[in-house]
Enzyme design. Structure first.
Site, PDB file in Angstrom:
ATOM      1  N   HIS A   1      43.443  43.386  28.512  1.00  0.00           N
ATOM      2  CA  HIS A   1      43.578  42.263  29.463  1.00  0.00           C
ATOM      3  C   HIS A   1      42.220  42.066  30.130  1.00  0.00           C
ATOM      4  O   HIS A   1      41.906  42.712  31.134  1.00  0.00           O
ATOM      5  CB  HIS A   1      44.680  42.579  30.477  1.00  0.00           C
ATOM      6  CG  HIS A   1      44.997  41.446  31.403  1.00  0.00           C
ATOM      7  ND1 HIS A   1      46.217  41.284  32.011  1.00  0.00           N
ATOM      8  CD2 HIS A   1      44.254  40.392  31.836  1.00  0.00           C
ATOM      9  CE1 HIS A   1      46.211  40.207  32.774  1.00  0.00           C
ATOM     10  NE2 HIS A   1      45.010  39.645  32.691  1.00  0.00           N
TER      11      HIS A   1
ATOM     12  N   HIS B   1      39.357  38.827  30.713  1.00  0.00           N
ATOM     13  CA  HIS B   1      38.881  37.448  30.540  1.00  0.00           C
ATOM     14  C   HIS B   1      37.369  37.492  30.429  1.00  0.00           C
ATOM     15  O   HIS B   1      36.699  37.927  31.376  1.00  0.00           O
ATOM     16  CB  HIS B   1      39.296  36.591  31.738  1.00  0.00           C
ATOM     17  CG  HIS B   1      40.773  36.577  31.979  1.00  0.00           C
ATOM     18  ND1 HIS B   1      41.601  35.583  31.483  1.00  0.00           N
ATOM     19  CD2 HIS B   1      41.586  37.452  32.634  1.00  0.00           C
ATOM     20  CE1 HIS B   1      42.850  35.854  31.845  1.00  0.00           C
ATOM     21  NE2 HIS B   1      42.865  36.977  32.538  1.00  0.00           N
TER      22      HIS B   1
ATOM     23  N   HIS C   1      50.394  35.668  30.463  1.00  0.00           N
ATOM     24  CA  HIS C   1      50.475  36.183  31.828  1.00  0.00           C
ATOM     25  C   HIS C   1      51.857  35.804  32.379  1.00  0.00           C
ATOM     26  O   HIS C   1      52.284  34.646  32.245  1.00  0.00           O
ATOM     27  CB  HIS C   1      49.434  35.531  32.732  1.00  0.00           C
ATOM     28  CG  HIS C   1      48.028  36.020  32.545  1.00  0.00           C
ATOM     29  ND1 HIS C   1      47.409  36.081  31.327  1.00  0.00           N
ATOM     30  CD2 HIS C   1      47.115  36.470  33.450  1.00  0.00           C
ATOM     31  CE1 HIS C   1      46.177  36.554  31.484  1.00  0.00           C
ATOM     32  NE2 HIS C   1      45.969  36.783  32.763  1.00  0.00           N
TER      33      HIS C   1
ATOM     34  N   GLU D   1      52.664  37.924  37.591  1.00  0.00           N
ATOM     35  CA  GLU D   1      51.514  38.319  38.422  1.00  0.00           C
ATOM     36  C   GLU D   1      51.822  37.828  39.842  1.00  0.00           C
ATOM     37  O   GLU D   1      52.106  38.615  40.728  1.00  0.00           O
ATOM     38  CB  GLU D   1      50.220  37.708  37.880  1.00  0.00           C
ATOM     39  CG  GLU D   1      48.973  38.076  38.695  1.00  0.00           C
ATOM     40  CD  GLU D   1      47.708  37.359  38.232  1.00  0.00           C
ATOM     41  OE1 GLU D   1      47.798  36.311  37.566  1.00  0.00           O
ATOM     42  OE2 GLU D   1      46.604  37.849  38.570  1.00  0.00           O
TER      43      GLU D   1
ATOM     44  N   ASP E   1      40.965  42.861  33.868  1.00  0.00           N
ATOM     45  CA  ASP E   1      41.202  41.446  34.177  1.00  0.00           C
ATOM     46  C   ASP E   1      39.874  40.676  34.278  1.00  0.00           C
ATOM     47  O   ASP E   1      39.439  40.060  33.308  1.00  0.00           O
ATOM     48  CB  ASP E   1      42.034  41.311  35.457  1.00  0.00           C
ATOM     49  CG  ASP E   1      42.859  40.045  35.520  1.00  0.00           C
ATOM     50  OD1 ASP E   1      42.818  39.249  34.558  1.00  0.00           O
ATOM     51  OD2 ASP E   1      43.562  39.828  36.526  1.00  0.00           O
ATOM     52  N   ASP E   2      39.261  40.672  35.464  1.00  0.00           N
ATOM     53  CA  ASP E   2      37.993  39.946  35.695  1.00  0.00           C
ATOM     54  C   ASP E   2      37.035  40.894  36.428  1.00  0.00           C
ATOM     55  O   ASP E   2      36.825  40.767  37.641  1.00  0.00           O
ATOM     56  CB  ASP E   2      38.264  38.695  36.545  1.00  0.00           C
ATOM     57  CG  ASP E   2      39.257  37.762  35.876  1.00  0.00           C
ATOM     58  OD1 ASP E   2      38.867  37.058  34.936  1.00  0.00           O
ATOM     59  OD2 ASP E   2      40.440  37.789  36.269  1.00  0.00           O
TER      60      ASP E   2
HETATM   61  N1  ADE Z   1      42.317  33.744  34.670  1.00  0.00           N
HETATM   62  C1  ADE Z   1      41.408  34.700  34.874  1.00  0.00           C
HETATM   63  N2  ADE Z   1      41.961  35.726  35.536  1.00  0.00           N
HETATM   64  C2  ADE Z   1      43.260  35.425  35.732  1.00  0.00           C
HETATM   65  C3  ADE Z   1      44.364  36.075  36.336  1.00  0.00           C
HETATM   66  N3  ADE Z   1      44.261  37.275  36.912  1.00  0.00           N
HETATM   67  N4  ADE Z   1      45.549  35.427  36.376  1.00  0.00           N
HETATM   68  C4  ADE Z   1      45.672  34.234  35.831  1.00  0.00           C
HETATM   69  N5  ADE Z   1      44.674  33.575  35.246  1.00  0.00           N
HETATM   70  C5  ADE Z   1      43.477  34.161  35.190  1.00  0.00           C
HETATM   71 ZN    ZN Z   2      44.368  37.925  33.618  1.00  0.00          ZN
END
Ligand code: ADE
Ligand code: ZN
Length: 334
Positions: free
Chosen positions: A9, A11, A189, A192, A270-271
Site C-alpha cells: 500500500h 502511492h 481503499h 479508511e 501509504d504516503d
Molecule cells: N491517495 C493517496 N493516499 C491516500 C489515502 N490514504 N487514502 C485515499 N486516497 C489516497
Molecule cells: Zn492509500
C-alpha cells in the site's frame, strides 16, 4: 539488517519528498507556493484525508516528464530497499496527471524506467497498480482504463483511492468488471474514513482480493469474522492513520486486536513523504508503541508476502518467506 517485507500500500506520488519536489519544480519551471523545503514541511499538518489530499494533488504539479516519474520511483525504491522492502506493489493515480496534460504513456513508461530495472538496481521486485480517483466520475474511470489498455503489460491491477466518504465502491462496478475481464487484479481503499459497509461492498460488488486500510472493519464483528474466514488481506498504514486522525494516537491503533482476531494484516506506509515514515519506520513504530512481539512482527512480514500478487512467481514468494523465517531479530529491527 531490517526484517524482509513486502510493501502493498504505497502511492508513488506520496513518496515525493520536499527536496525532490523543489528539484523537479526548478527543472520544469514550475513555481511552488512555498519559500523552501522547511516551509513546505510545515504545511504537513492534516485534519483529515481531504486536507492531506489537497496538498498531495497540489505538489504533483512538478511531475511532468518520463524522467520525473523515473526519478520519483527510483528515490522511493532506494529508500524502501534500505528498510528491508524486497517486493513493492506500487499505486499510481493517472487521472491526477492526465488532468494536467501529462500523457498516460509518459506516466507509465516513466515509472517503468525505474520499475523495469528495480531488481538489478535496488534488489526490489515490483508490480504496478493503477488507481481510479473515486471522487471523479465512473465514466472518467472507464476512460482511464481504456487509455491504459496499450500499457497493460506493465500494469498488474487496479485500485480505488482519494476521498472515500460519499463515494461508495458500487459507483465503480462497471469499470471493475471491465478490469477483471482484462485479467487485472483488483484492490480498493475501503474503511479508511468510510464505514464498514464500504468494505463489504468492495468485496461483493467490485470483487477485490485485498482491502486497502479496512481499518473500520473493527466496528462490525460479523464483518471481521468474514474477513478472517475468507482470508482477505488488509493493507494497514499505522503512521498514516495517526497523521490523518483516523486513530487518536498510535497507542490507540487496533492492530494488536486485529491480529489477535485472526485478521490477515499487513503494515505499509501509504504516503511516506507526508506521514513521517517508510515501511520499516511503520514496523519500528508499531513494535515500539504497540509492543508487538517478534512472533507478531514475523507474522506481519509473512503476511505481506502471502498477500502479494506473486502468483506468477511462486518460487520468488517461497524465497522471500524463507528469508522471513530465517530472520534473526536485533534491537534495531524495523
Ligand atoms: N491517495 C493517496 N493516499 C491516500 C489515502 N490514504 N487514502 C485515499 N486516497 C489516497
Ligand atoms: Zn492509500
Amino acid at each position: 539488517m531490517p526484517l524482509p517485507k513486502a510493501e502493498l500500500h504505497l502511492h508513488i506520488e506520496g513518496t515525493l519528498e520536499p527536496e525532490l519536489a523543489f528539484r523537479l519544480a526548478a527543472r520544469n519551471g514550475v513555481e511552488l507556493p512555498y519559500a523552501d523545503t522547511d516551509a513546505l514541511r510545515k504545511a504537513y499538518q492534516f485534519e483529515d484525508l481531504q486536507s492531506f489530499l489537497n496538498l498531495y494533488y497540489e505538489l504533483m504539479a512538478v511531475l511532468r516528464t518520463e524522467q520525473d516519474f523515473a526519478d520519483l520511483a527510483n528515490a522511493y525504491l532506494a529508500r524502501a530497499a534500505a528498510q528491508g522492502v524486497r517486493h513493492a506493489e506500487i499505486f499510481f493515480d493517472p487521472q491526477a496527471h492526465l488532468a494536467r496534460g501529462v500523457a498516460m504513456v509518459t506516466i507509465v513508461e516513466g515509472l517503468w524506467r525505474a520499475l523495469g530495472r528495480s531488481e538489478e538496481n535496488h534488489g526490489v521486485s515490483t508490480r504496478l497498480i493503477m488507481c481510479f480517483l473515486r471522487d471523479l466520475s465512473a465514466e472518467s474511470a472507464l476512460r482511464t482504463l481504456e487509455m491504459a489498455e496499450p500499457h497493460l503489460d506493465r500494469i498488474t491491477g487496479v485500485g480505488l483511492d482519494s476521498a472515500e466518504v460519499g463515494h461508495p465502491p458500487a459507483k465503480f462496478r462497471e469499470v471493475y468488471e471491465a478490469a477483471a475481464a482484462l485479467g487485472l487484479r483488483r484492490v480498493a481503499h475501503a474503511g479508511e474514513e468510510g464505514p464498514p459497509e464500504y468494505i463489504a461492498e468492495a468485496l461483493d460488488v467490485l470483487g477485490v482480493e485485498r482491502v486497502d486500510h479496512g481499518l473500520r472493519c473493527v466496528e462490525d464483528p460479523a464483518l471481521v469474522e468474514r474477513l478472517v474466514r475468507e482470508r482477505i488481506p488488509l493493507t494497514l498504514c499505522p503512521l498514516s492513520n495517526v497523521r490523518l486522525r483516523t486513530v487518536d494516537t498510535l497507542a490507540d491503533h487496533p492492530l494488536p486486536a486485529m491480529l489477535d482476531a485472526g485478521l490477515l494484516c499487513t503494515v505499509n506506509s501509504d504516503d511516506p513523504a507526508y506521514f513521517g515514515g517508510y515501511a520499516g519506520d511503520n514496523f519500528a513504530a508499531v513494535r515500539q508503541t504497540l509492543g508487538l512481539s517478534e512472533d507478531r512482527l514475523r507474522e506481519l512480514a509473512r503476511n505481506s508476502f502471502l498477500a502479494s500478487f506473486l502468483e506468477d512467481d511462486e518460487e520468488r514468494r517461497a524465497r522471500y518467506l524463507a528469508e522471513v523465517d530465517a530472520y534473526e531479530f536485533g534491537d534495531a529491527v524495523s
